[in-house]
Design a protein around this motif. Structure first.
Motif, PDB file in Angstrom:
ATOM      1  N   ARG A 127      33.212  67.602  60.895  1.00  0.00           N
ATOM      2  CA  ARG A 127      33.481  67.012  62.206  1.00  0.00           C
ATOM      3  C   ARG A 127      34.331  65.757  62.032  1.00  0.00           C
ATOM      4  NH1 ARG A 127      30.073  70.662  62.224  1.00  0.00           N
ATOM      5  NH2 ARG A 127      28.669  71.128  63.953  1.00  0.00           N
ATOM      6  N   ARG A 159      28.109  62.546  56.604  1.00  0.00           N
ATOM      7  CA  ARG A 159      27.505  63.227  55.449  1.00  0.00           C
ATOM      8  C   ARG A 159      26.764  64.486  55.887  1.00  0.00           C
ATOM      9  NH1 ARG A 159      28.304  60.968  50.162  1.00  0.00           N
ATOM     10  NH2 ARG A 159      29.689  59.204  50.583  1.00  0.00           N
ATOM     11  N   VAL A 160      26.211  64.454  57.107  1.00  0.00           N
ATOM     12  CA  VAL A 160      25.519  65.639  57.619  1.00  0.00           C
ATOM     13  C   VAL A 160      26.535  66.664  58.152  1.00  0.00           C
ATOM     14  CG1 VAL A 160      23.888  66.478  59.364  1.00  0.00           C
ATOM     15  CG2 VAL A 160      23.427  64.340  58.157  1.00  0.00           C
ATOM     16  N   LEU A 161      27.595  66.153  58.760  1.00  0.00           N
ATOM     17  CA  LEU A 161      28.581  67.020  59.419  1.00  0.00           C
ATOM     18  C   LEU A 161      29.980  66.768  58.840  1.00  0.00           C
ATOM     19  CD1 LEU A 161      27.307  66.272  63.056  1.00  0.00           C
ATOM     20  CD2 LEU A 161      26.808  68.340  61.730  1.00  0.00           C
ATOM     21  N   THR A 194      28.655  56.957  58.525  1.00  0.00           N
ATOM     22  CA  THR A 194      28.468  57.557  57.204  1.00  0.00           C
ATOM     23  C   THR A 194      27.372  58.611  57.252  1.00  0.00           C
ATOM     24  OG1 THR A 194      29.189  55.558  56.066  1.00  0.00           O
ATOM     25  CG2 THR A 194      27.791  57.063  54.808  1.00  0.00           C
ATOM     26  N   GLY A 195      26.235  58.249  57.863  1.00  0.00           N
ATOM     27  CA  GLY A 195      25.123  59.192  57.972  1.00  0.00           C
ATOM     28  C   GLY A 195      25.538  60.457  58.713  1.00  0.00           C
ATOM     29  N   ILE A 196      26.292  60.282  59.807  1.00  0.00           N
ATOM     30  CA  ILE A 196      26.724  61.442  60.609  1.00  0.00           C
ATOM     31  C   ILE A 196      27.688  62.312  59.802  1.00  0.00           C
ATOM     32  CG2 ILE A 196      27.949  62.153  62.702  1.00  0.00           C
ATOM     33  CD1 ILE A 196      27.103  59.322  63.847  1.00  0.00           C
ATOM     34  N   VAL A 225      32.344  63.245  66.765  1.00  0.00           N
ATOM     35  CA  VAL A 225      31.202  62.387  67.047  1.00  0.00           C
ATOM     36  C   VAL A 225      31.674  60.943  66.880  1.00  0.00           C
ATOM     37  CG1 VAL A 225      28.808  61.813  66.523  1.00  0.00           C
ATOM     38  CG2 VAL A 225      29.638  64.147  66.115  1.00  0.00           C
ATOM     39  N   MET A 239      26.220  54.035  60.190  1.00  0.00           N
ATOM     40  CA  MET A 239      25.783  55.130  61.046  1.00  0.00           C
ATOM     41  C   MET A 239      26.779  56.288  60.966  1.00  0.00           C
ATOM     42  SD  MET A 239      24.576  54.769  64.940  1.00  0.00           S
ATOM     43  CE  MET A 239      23.181  55.724  65.485  1.00  0.00           C
TER      44      MET A 239
END
Lengths: 258, 357, 185
Positions: free
Chosen positions: A86, A81-83, A77-79, A45, A75
């Motif tokens: 990836r 932390r969720v994934l 970081t947010g991605i 991503v 942004m």
């Protein structure tokens, strides 16, 4: 007929909008090739910035986000932390990363955020028409420093790699250039090493790439390449500023920096 | 005994945090600011226990952009702050609406403008109900008046955000955040939700790339995108407005108040009725969409309507719009963290009734 | 029933937990309750106070404004600050270990309780708040002593249950002290 060369699958078929002689296209290609070679395209991503590479979400052939100006590391970081499994990268210019987004980049590095940042430094704001950047050199003329940047009035150009290299969360920091084929190859290695570093969960990684802006520098593409070598490189020395000791990187990239 | 088994005495901030977890939130990004600090503190303590992530961002600006990233990646995610911090988040909120990703934003508001104060206020009404950032947009704003409602609405906010792919705001004030009341964490009304096939989870090599984006450089494209967003906002207007009407059926005087002010006005209504004044209250539970139907339903016996706010007069505009000249509209408000007393509201009511004679 | 109590004192005197115990004990009896703390800079060492409302009807404003039915004052500044919030005839329980002055108002049921001495007497001056709470329980009919003890036991849980006897002893001293003081009124 045997195929000897083809477009990387890491890029879509969308035509670049970049100006003639701009090296954003080369850098896009290097990032795409590395992700393809690592077989990570389907697992990646990316985050596009605001600036000349604002449309890079149309060019990279992977899931993409378009961030607000300077906020790409937050942004990403947010991605991430969720994934966490990836590959997450942010592609940023000098205004985005070194001016409006200084807080975000420093703290992403400080947290050792497992993301890779591709930092394109061409010492000027391209998209908005050639204004002074945080990395504009002393004496360099821009539309907002028409008499040349006077550091006593408007401050000194920032050396971001050196700054971030002081942060313990930063695992891999390297400055490269794309002004000739040898340096393009070195840049690709550095990008590979940065992504490998992320894959090995070693922390924050960034490659700062000295890039051209013939349009706003008011030079021909060839003159621009020379200007990178002769004017930018003395102030922004190439080299690796930080690499994890344990990681086996794919060949030593760049020259060591004292 | 069974009735009280699951009832706990909790601070509003902690109840909101627990309700978020209860509602499926697993990611929280925030930055400390009074009077909402118990929310990030609770999340820091409790999120890891449910396999979630709490991260203290370097700023409110970074926090909302982390939310933006996490929401785009398909997570149920929340941030909380208080007035000046919410002001900083406006950039990100505008992008989040533009990109159509869901999230929940909690504002435990305080007095302003500027650094203002830390005591409860309702002066973020305009900011919350008019979008707040750049562009044409809205989002649902819940205004709970007690801790139970704060918990219920926060948990439900995640369902609604996912349903519309739009942020939902829970707007409390320092009083709602700081006070303790009994609360029960009960079942959340579920919506029929589509799979998040738009989320950026990696193409896996099997689908075209997903792009989370608010940029549309062609005017015709951007206009089309705006029309699509407006259609969603119309649906919200039609289906999501909520309010509570108290003693309005035979009322001669109707107050309009939300959140903390509504609690006080409810007492005022009772006291006025004891004195022989037929008072009533419309309590908007959603500030956007504004519950205009409740105003249409007011009986012709009404002689005056008064908006009571802990602000210098913001919701009163929507009251006037909802009534469209049908009844005289008055306003009573306190600001800066001052909380109106029952007595002063009663006096304001009696004064206005005299005026409209 | 509508009881509005202000608990006030220095930060660290346990006024917040005293108020919380009143609220949670009343909640366990299925009454409506609200607990509202002062917050902000006051939290960090200055004066602290909380407003506790207990009612058999829905509670409107959680703020007590000139209509308190009881004030528990742990120190002089708190008594002086909040005396004015009391209704005529309301209850004022004040910590006479730290408050030498008499209340300014004469229309109150003022009950001095030497909370610090009594707490020291049961072994720990830190439970002065529990002495005051004992007095409150005895002088009002909002919550029962046994319910408060039950609530404290629950609050400390298994891991800290050794603290229960000390707190219970302090509560009982407060009950006795209130009885004695009130008899003199």
């Amino acid at each position: 007929m045997p195929v000897v060369f083809e477009r990387t699958r890491g890029l879509t078929e969308k035509e670049f909008h970049f100006c003639p002689g701009c090296t954003h296209g080369v850098i896009h290609r290097l990032v795409a090739e590395v992700l393809e070679e690592m077989n990570e395209l389907g697992n990646t991503v990316g985050v596009a910035p605001v600036g000349c590479s604002v449309l890079s979400y149309q060019y990279f052939n992977c899931d993409m986000h378009e961030a607000a100006h300077g906020r790409a590391p937050a942004m990403a970081t947010g991605i991430k932390r969720v994934l966490p499994d990836r590959m997450v990268f942010a592609y940023q210019g000098d205004g985005d990363l070194a001016s409006i987004g200084t807080a975000e980049i420093i703290h992403a590095a400080g947290r050792g955020e497992k993301i890779t940042v591709i930092f394109v430094n061409n010492a000027i704001y391209g998209m908005t028409g050639g204004q002074m950047a945080p990395t504009t050199l002393a004496g360099q003329r821009t539309t907002t420093s028409p008499l040349g940047r006077d550091p006593r009035q408007v401050g000194f150009p920032l050396r971001v790699s050196e700054m971030l290299a002081t942060i313990d969360g930063a695992a891999f920091i390297e400055r490269t250039s794309v002004h000739d084929p040898a340096h393009i190859r070195k840049t690709k290695k550095a990008i590979r090493n940065a992504f490998e570093c992320q894959k090995a969960n070693q922390g924050f990684s960034m490659v700062e790439i000295l890039s051209t802006c013939p349009t706003n520098w008011g030079m021909s593409p060839l003159e621009s390449l020379d200007w990178v070598k002769e004017t930018m490189m003395p102030y922004y020395p190439l080299g690796n500023f930080r690499r994890p000791e344990a990681v086996t990187v794919s060949g030593a990239s760049g020259g060591g920096h004292a | 005994m069974n009735q009280t088994m699951n009832k706990v005495l909790m601070k509003g901030n902690e109840a909101i945090a627990q309700a978020a977890i209860h509602g499926g939130c697993r990611y929280f990004f925030g930055y400390p600011i009074t009077p909402q600090n118990e929310i990030p503190e609770y999340m820091a303590r409790e999120m890891p226990k449910v396999g979630g992530v709490f991260l203290q961002a370097e700023s409110e600006v970074a926090a909302i952009n982390m939310v933006y990233g996490a929401a785009g990646a398909g997570a149920r995610v929340m941030t909380s702050s208080s007035s000046p911090g919410i002001a900083l988040k406006q950039e990100g909120i505008s992008y989040i609406v533009g990109s159509e990703v869901p999230c929940v934003i909690v504002n435990i508001s305080r007095g302003g403008p500027g650094l203002g104060g830390i005591q409860p206020a309702q002066s973020d009404y305009y900011q919350s109900t008019r979008g707040g950032g750049n562009g044409d947009y809205n989002f649902i704003v819940f205004a709970p008046a007690n801790i139970q409602e704060a918990a219920d609405l926060t948990a439900e906010a995640f369902e609604i955000a996912d349903y519309y792919r739009n942020p939902v705001m829970v707007l409390g004030d320092g009083m709602i955040g700081q006070m303790m009341e009994p609360v029960v964490f009960r079942d959340t009304p579920k919506r029929e939700l589509q799979p998040k096939d738009w989320a950026t989870t990696g193409t896996g090599g099997v689908r075209a790339p997903n792009i989370i984006n608010s940029l549309h450089l062609q005017p015709a494209d951007l206009e089309k995108h705006n029309e699509h967003l407006q259609a969603k906002f119309r649906l919200m207007r039609e289906n999501e407005a909520r309010s509570e009407s108290y003693q309005t059926a035979d009322a001669e005087f109707v107050f309009v108040a939300y959140g903390t002010s509504a609690r006080i006005v409810r007492n005022v209504v009772d006291e006025l009725r004891e004195r022989g004044v037929k008072a009533g209250l419309i309590r908007p539970i959603t500030l956007w969409p504004f519950p205009v139907v409740a105003f249409k339903e007011l009986p012709d016996t009404v002689r005056g309507v008064m908006s009571v706010e802990m602000s210098c007069g913001q919701m009163v505009d929507d009251v006037r719009l909802a009534l469209n000249g049908r009844f005289p509209v008055g306003f009573h408000g306190r600001s800066g963290g001052m909380v109106p007393s029952q007595q002063e509201i009663i006096e304001a009511c009696l004064d206005m009734l005299k005026e409209v004679e | 029933m509508l009881e509005k109590t202000i608990c006030a004192g220095f930060g660290g005197q346990g006024v917040m937990s005293m108020g919380r115990l009143i609220a949670s004990t009343a909640m366990a009896r299925n009454l409506e309750v609200s607990w509202l703390p002062s917050y902000g800079p006051e939290m960090r060492g200055g004066t602290a106070n909380c407003h506790v409302i207990v009612s058999d009807k829905l509670i409107g404003s959680p703020v007590i404004y000139h209509d308190a039915t009881c004030l528990i004052a742990m120190n002089l500044p708190s008594m002086q600050k909040f005396e004015a919030e009391l209704l005529p005839g309301a209850l004022l329980i004040y910590n006479s270990s730290l408050i030498e002055a008499a209340p300014r108002r004469e229309d109150l049921r003022a009950v001095p309780v030497p909370a610090n001495e009594l707490a020291a007497g049961v072994g720990n001056p830190k439970v002065a708040n529990m002495v005051m709470l004992g007095a409150f329980v005895s002088l009002t009919s909002i919550v029962e002593l046994d319910d408060v003890i039950l609530e404290i036991t629950e609050m400390f849980g298994v891991s800290k249950k050794q603290f229960v006897p000390l707190n219970e002893a302090a509560l009982r001293r407060g009950v006795e002290a209130a009885g004695a003081a009130y008899a003199q009124l």
